[in-house]
Design an enzyme around this catalytic site. Sequence first.
Site, PDB file in Angstrom:
ATOM      1  N   ASP A   7       0.766  -1.111  -0.010  1.00  0.00           N
ATOM      2  CA  ASP A   7       0.132   0.056  -0.018  1.00  0.00           C
ATOM      3  C   ASP A   7       0.780   1.348   0.065  1.00  0.00           C
ATOM      4  O   ASP A   7       0.531   2.428   0.722  1.00  0.00           O
ATOM      5  CB  ASP A   7      -0.936   0.181   1.299  1.00  0.00           C
ATOM      6  CG  ASP A   7      -1.635  -1.163   1.123  1.00  0.00           C
ATOM      7  OD1 ASP A   7      -2.287  -1.839   0.038  1.00  0.00           O
ATOM      8  OD2 ASP A   7      -2.006  -1.682   2.276  1.00  0.00           O
ATOM      9  N   LYS A  12      -0.803   4.443  -8.259  1.00  0.00           N
ATOM     10  CA  LYS A  12      -0.554   5.706  -8.569  1.00  0.00           C
ATOM     11  C   LYS A  12       0.590   5.672  -9.417  1.00  0.00           C
ATOM     12  O   LYS A  12       0.716   6.617 -10.433  1.00  0.00           O
ATOM     13  CB  LYS A  12      -0.679   6.618  -7.591  1.00  0.00           C
ATOM     14  CG  LYS A  12      -0.475   8.034  -7.829  1.00  0.00           C
ATOM     15  CD  LYS A  12      -0.442   8.982  -6.651  1.00  0.00           C
ATOM     16  CE  LYS A  12       0.318  10.059  -7.192  1.00  0.00           C
ATOM     17  NZ  LYS A  12      -0.214  11.511  -6.442  1.00  0.00           N
ATOM     18  N   HIS A  67      -4.931  -1.774  -5.860  1.00  0.00           N
ATOM     19  CA  HIS A  67      -4.006  -0.610  -6.072  1.00  0.00           C
ATOM     20  C   HIS A  67      -5.035   0.582  -6.719  1.00  0.00           C
ATOM     21  O   HIS A  67      -5.932   0.322  -7.433  1.00  0.00           O
ATOM     22  CB  HIS A  67      -3.161  -1.110  -7.287  1.00  0.00           C
ATOM     23  CG  HIS A  67      -2.272  -2.143  -7.012  1.00  0.00           C
ATOM     24  ND1 HIS A  67      -1.269  -2.589  -7.824  1.00  0.00           N
ATOM     25  CD2 HIS A  67      -1.775  -2.710  -5.837  1.00  0.00           C
ATOM     26  CE1 HIS A  67      -0.489  -3.229  -7.369  1.00  0.00           C
ATOM     27  NE2 HIS A  67      -0.934  -3.421  -6.189  1.00  0.00           N
ATOM     28  N   THR A  68      -4.825   1.782  -6.051  1.00  0.00           N
ATOM     29  CA  THR A  68      -5.532   2.814  -6.451  1.00  0.00           C
ATOM     30  C   THR A  68      -5.023   3.923  -7.342  1.00  0.00           C
ATOM     31  O   THR A  68      -3.866   4.252  -7.280  1.00  0.00           O
ATOM     32  CB  THR A  68      -5.879   3.448  -5.258  1.00  0.00           C
ATOM     33  OG1 THR A  68      -6.210   2.816  -3.901  1.00  0.00           O
ATOM     34  CG2 THR A  68      -6.903   4.584  -5.184  1.00  0.00           C
ATOM     35  N   THR A 151      -5.857 -11.510   3.544  1.00  0.00           N
ATOM     36  CA  THR A 151      -6.843 -10.908   2.987  1.00  0.00           C
ATOM     37  C   THR A 151      -7.989 -12.153   2.916  1.00  0.00           C
ATOM     38  O   THR A 151      -9.153 -11.791   2.416  1.00  0.00           O
ATOM     39  CB  THR A 151      -6.496 -10.199   1.704  1.00  0.00           C
ATOM     40  OG1 THR A 151      -5.971 -11.455   0.743  1.00  0.00           O
ATOM     41  CG2 THR A 151      -5.399  -9.255   1.773  1.00  0.00           C
ATOM     42  N   THR A 263       3.060 -12.733   2.287  1.00  0.00           N
ATOM     43  CA  THR A 263       2.244 -13.192   1.502  1.00  0.00           C
ATOM     44  C   THR A 263       2.870 -14.401   0.635  1.00  0.00           C
ATOM     45  O   THR A 263       3.967 -14.755   1.151  1.00  0.00           O
ATOM     46  CB  THR A 263       1.607 -12.120   0.418  1.00  0.00           C
ATOM     47  OG1 THR A 263       0.713 -12.682  -0.439  1.00  0.00           O
ATOM     48  CG2 THR A 263       2.715 -11.525  -0.667  1.00  0.00           C
ATOM     49  N   THR A 322      -9.544  -4.877   1.950  1.00  0.00           N
ATOM     50  CA  THR A 322     -10.476  -5.361   2.930  1.00  0.00           C
ATOM     51  C   THR A 322     -11.049  -4.353   3.839  1.00  0.00           C
ATOM     52  O   THR A 322     -11.905  -4.707   4.804  1.00  0.00           O
ATOM     53  CB  THR A 322      -9.636  -6.505   3.965  1.00  0.00           C
ATOM     54  OG1 THR A 322      -8.436  -5.540   4.376  1.00  0.00           O
ATOM     55  CG2 THR A 322      -9.034  -7.729   3.226  1.00  0.00           C
ATOM     56  N   GLY A 323     -10.714  -3.128   3.749  1.00  0.00           N
ATOM     57  CA  GLY A 323     -11.132  -1.964   4.287  1.00  0.00           C
ATOM     58  C   GLY A 323     -10.599  -2.116   5.763  1.00  0.00           C
ATOM     59  O   GLY A 323     -11.058  -1.049   6.594  1.00  0.00           O
ATOM     60  N   LYS A 352       3.073  10.235  -0.554  1.00  0.00           N
ATOM     61  CA  LYS A 352       2.436  10.797   0.732  1.00  0.00           C
ATOM     62  C   LYS A 352       3.137  11.612   1.394  1.00  0.00           C
ATOM     63  O   LYS A 352       2.876  11.771   2.647  1.00  0.00           O
ATOM     64  CB  LYS A 352       1.720   9.177   1.339  1.00  0.00           C
ATOM     65  CG  LYS A 352       0.952   8.737   0.367  1.00  0.00           C
ATOM     66  CD  LYS A 352       0.042   7.689   1.252  1.00  0.00           C
ATOM     67  CE  LYS A 352      -1.525   7.964   1.372  1.00  0.00           C
ATOM     68  NZ  LYS A 352      -2.347   6.938   1.728  1.00  0.00           N
TER      69      LYS A 352
HETATM   70  P1  GDP Z   1      -0.870   0.286  -3.501  1.00  0.00           P
HETATM   71  O1  GDP Z   1      -1.475  -1.026  -3.130  1.00  0.00           O
HETATM   72  O2  GDP Z   1       0.546   0.241  -3.331  1.00  0.00           O
HETATM   73  O3  GDP Z   1      -1.190   0.540  -4.746  1.00  0.00           O
HETATM   74  O4  GDP Z   1      -1.491   1.350  -2.562  1.00  0.00           O
HETATM   75  P2  GDP Z   1      -3.089   1.720  -2.220  1.00  0.00           P
HETATM   76  O5  GDP Z   1      -3.915   1.984  -3.345  1.00  0.00           O
HETATM   77  O6  GDP Z   1      -3.644   0.427  -1.554  1.00  0.00           O
HETATM   78  O7  GDP Z   1      -2.910   2.867  -1.368  1.00  0.00           O
HETATM   79  C1  GDP Z   1      -2.369   3.949  -1.516  1.00  0.00           C
HETATM   80  C2  GDP Z   1      -3.384   5.076  -1.115  1.00  0.00           C
HETATM   81  O8  GDP Z   1      -2.862   6.338  -0.976  1.00  0.00           O
HETATM   82  C3  GDP Z   1      -4.374   5.175  -2.068  1.00  0.00           C
HETATM   83  O9  GDP Z   1      -5.860   5.731  -1.504  1.00  0.00           O
HETATM   84  C4  GDP Z   1      -3.959   6.361  -2.968  1.00  0.00           C
HETATM   85  O10 GDP Z   1      -4.875   7.089  -3.473  1.00  0.00           O
HETATM   86  C5  GDP Z   1      -3.194   7.145  -2.016  1.00  0.00           C
HETATM   87  N1  GDP Z   1      -2.139   7.850  -2.647  1.00  0.00           N
HETATM   88  C6  GDP Z   1      -1.013   7.561  -3.321  1.00  0.00           C
HETATM   89  N2  GDP Z   1      -0.146   8.345  -3.465  1.00  0.00           N
HETATM   90  C7  GDP Z   1      -0.275   9.486  -2.715  1.00  0.00           C
HETATM   91  C8  GDP Z   1      -0.008  10.674  -2.547  1.00  0.00           C
HETATM   92  O11 GDP Z   1       1.155  11.199  -2.544  1.00  0.00           O
HETATM   93  N3  GDP Z   1      -0.303  11.383  -1.393  1.00  0.00           N
HETATM   94  C9  GDP Z   1      -1.763  11.085  -0.813  1.00  0.00           C
HETATM   95  N4  GDP Z   1      -2.406  11.828   0.178  1.00  0.00           N
HETATM   96  N5  GDP Z   1      -2.347   9.844  -1.218  1.00  0.00           N
HETATM   97  C10 GDP Z   1      -1.788   9.164  -2.229  1.00  0.00           C
HETATM   98  P1  IMO Z   2      -0.926  -4.121  -2.081  1.00  0.00           P
HETATM   99  O1  IMO Z   2      -0.518  -4.720  -3.629  1.00  0.00           O
HETATM  100  C1  IMO Z   2      -1.114  -4.644   2.220  1.00  0.00           C
HETATM  101  C2  IMO Z   2      -0.784  -8.847   3.643  1.00  0.00           C
HETATM  102  C3  IMO Z   2      -2.151  -9.314   4.339  1.00  0.00           C
HETATM  103  C4  IMO Z   2      -1.484 -10.193   5.335  1.00  0.00           C
HETATM  104  C5  IMO Z   2      -0.421 -10.869   4.605  1.00  0.00           C
HETATM  105  C6  IMO Z   2      -0.733 -12.243   3.989  1.00  0.00           C
HETATM  106  O2  IMO Z   2      -2.112  -3.536  -2.256  1.00  0.00           O
HETATM  107  O3  IMO Z   2       0.260  -3.650  -1.484  1.00  0.00           O
HETATM  108  P2  IMO Z   2      -2.554 -12.988   1.881  1.00  0.00           P
HETATM  109  O4  IMO Z   2      -3.981 -12.627   1.714  1.00  0.00           O
HETATM  110  O5  IMO Z   2      -1.527 -12.038   0.685  1.00  0.00           O
HETATM  111  O6  IMO Z   2      -2.240 -14.151   2.149  1.00  0.00           O
HETATM  112  O7  IMO Z   2      -2.075 -12.136   3.335  1.00  0.00           O
HETATM  113  O8  IMO Z   2       0.026  -9.927   3.499  1.00  0.00           O
HETATM  114  N1  IMO Z   2      -0.910  -8.400   2.240  1.00  0.00           N
HETATM  115  C7  IMO Z   2      -1.016  -7.125   2.030  1.00  0.00           C
HETATM  116  N2  IMO Z   2      -0.893  -5.825   2.856  1.00  0.00           N
HETATM  117  N3  IMO Z   2      -1.064  -4.601   0.785  1.00  0.00           N
HETATM  118  C8  IMO Z   2      -1.242  -5.642   0.101  1.00  0.00           C
HETATM  119  O9  IMO Z   2      -1.216  -5.583  -1.268  1.00  0.00           O
HETATM  120  C9  IMO Z   2      -1.106  -7.078   0.532  1.00  0.00           C
HETATM  121  N4  IMO Z   2      -1.154  -8.161   0.045  1.00  0.00           N
HETATM  122  C10 IMO Z   2      -1.112  -8.858   1.081  1.00  0.00           C
HETATM  123  O10 IMO Z   2      -2.635  -8.138   5.130  1.00  0.00           O
HETATM  124  O11 IMO Z   2      -0.997  -9.520   6.303  1.00  0.00           O
HETATM  125 MG    MG Z   3      -2.877  -1.577  -1.786  1.00  0.00          MG
END
Ligand code: GDP
Ligand code: IMO
Ligand code: MG
Length: 449
Positions: A7, A12, A67-68, A151, A263, A322-323, A352
């Site tokens: 995350d 992005k 991924h957002t 997850t 994972t 998963t929220g 961020k």
């Molecule tokens: P990923 O799994 O690595 O793609 O990341 P996620 O999408 O799960 O979580 C990243 C969150 O941070 C998302 O809600 C994005 O929209 C947000 N985000 C990404 N880059 C930035 C940033 O530079 N600033 C802020 N405030 N939010 C960001």
């Molecule tokens: P992105 O791509 C954050 C974490 C789960 C758990 C562990 C094992 O969005 O960065 P799994 O379901 O893979 O067997 O869970 O890994 N996990 C993540 N945490 N972002 C993810 O993906 C994750 N993918 C798996 O929360 O701790």
């Molecule tokens: Mg993510």
Amino acid sequence: MGGQWGDEGKGKIVDKYVEMPNRVQMKTLIRSVLYHAPGTSRFVDTSKNFTQVEMMYRHHGGDNAGHTVQVEKNTYKLHCLPSGIVRRGMKCCVGPYVVCNLELMGEELALADSCGSEVFLDPRAPVILPIHRLIDRGREQAKGKDAIGTTQRGIGPAYEDLISRRSLTLGDLVSPDRIRTCLLNGHYYEERAVIARFLDQNPPSVDDTVDYCFTRGKLLVPHLADTRRMLYTYASHSNIPVLFEGAHGVMLDLLHGAPPYITSSLCSAGSVATSYGVMPQHVVTVVKAYTTRVGAGPFPTELTDALGDHLREKGHEFGTTTGRPRRCGWLDLVAVAYAMRMGGGTHIALTKLDVLTGLDEIKICTGYRMPSGEILPPFATLTREILETATPIYKSFRSWHRDISNCHSLNELPRTVWTLLDFIQEHLLHPITLIGVGPERNQVIWVGH
Ligand code: GDP
Ligand code: IMO
Ligand code: MG
């Protein structure tokens, strides 16, 4: 790839790299350019300011990823297909090492269609069966307080079947007979059903599973393609780089993370080579300016106080898949350096940064003090024991109070930000190429190394 525990903002950053300024490529790819053909520019077309990437791959993981990509007011949360599906004309491939949630893939295919992108799915990619999700859930329930906090998307059990050479693959979805034969081969499904029942789950019958796979598969089968051949065919006539979108983070990697809190896929840049035979040369390591983690497991710089709550609220740190509320803490450069080392990272995208605006003080972990009193030596493998017992050593930085979310160049940033950026680059010995100052696609600063 992700440089922490997931995350980091990969979606992005990947989306942004589709339009990579040539001046960034010029400088960052200089080594690889020389490598390929001295005196020629293999990647850079200097007649334009930007190189528009045309092809993108997702190469590992499954729908545990979230991924957002935010484009103006539209927010897309993608789990299975590459983030490029929201860009018109993009060719988006899913590789043979991606485990596939058939329902979500169907939904994301519809999104790709509405956005005007093309999707190609590797026939070798394993299918996540409903029974995999049940086993994942059953195991987590059985572990009780020791649960990993997966997850519950069936990722672990689906990869187990890949390793034991019996997965149903996307290529098998062409007919009910082929699906059934695969499920019955060597009592595969029956064996899995015994485990599911043992874990107090009620697995669907073989007939229901065949029906589920065939019905959902109908949407996917027209997209089957030899994605490995596509890569080489494309590369043989194009100078434009291809993007590979990592999922998760190297701290969750099957080999480099701390089991069992990891994972089930290989999350390093090396897993591109495993699937496609090419080692990426420009490995952008996405690093959040602080750290988050979802699920259980050690987290040395975790903040369990009001500051942690502040980062969670301000950074909207709630799981995309998963929220769940994400655990928050300071940036841990010991972990990032390890992730970059093991993952093969060459560049940093720092996301961020805007979330740190207005704090009284910013801390960055630069070392671990171990219970013996000694400092963890350089290049140590970060084992579970180390992560569980280390006391972080912090360096403090002054914060800034001016809103940076509309800055588009380094010059617009407060000098205190520069100090922080310099420190991170120098500590990690890799350059920052991109800085995120907000969630929207254009809230970035290209650094241009
Ligand atoms: P990923 O799994 O690595 O793609 O990341 P996620 O999408 O799960 O979580 C990243 C969150 O941070 C998302 O809600 C994005 O929209 C947000 N985000 C990404 N880059 C930035 C940033 O530079 N600033 C802020 N405030 N939010 C960001
Ligand atoms: P992105 O791509 C954050 C974490 C789960 C758990 C562990 C094992 O969005 O960065 P799994 O379901 O893979 O067997 O869970 O890994 N996990 C993540 N945490 N972002 C993810 O993906 C994750 N993918 C798996 O929360 O701790
Ligand atoms: Mg993510």
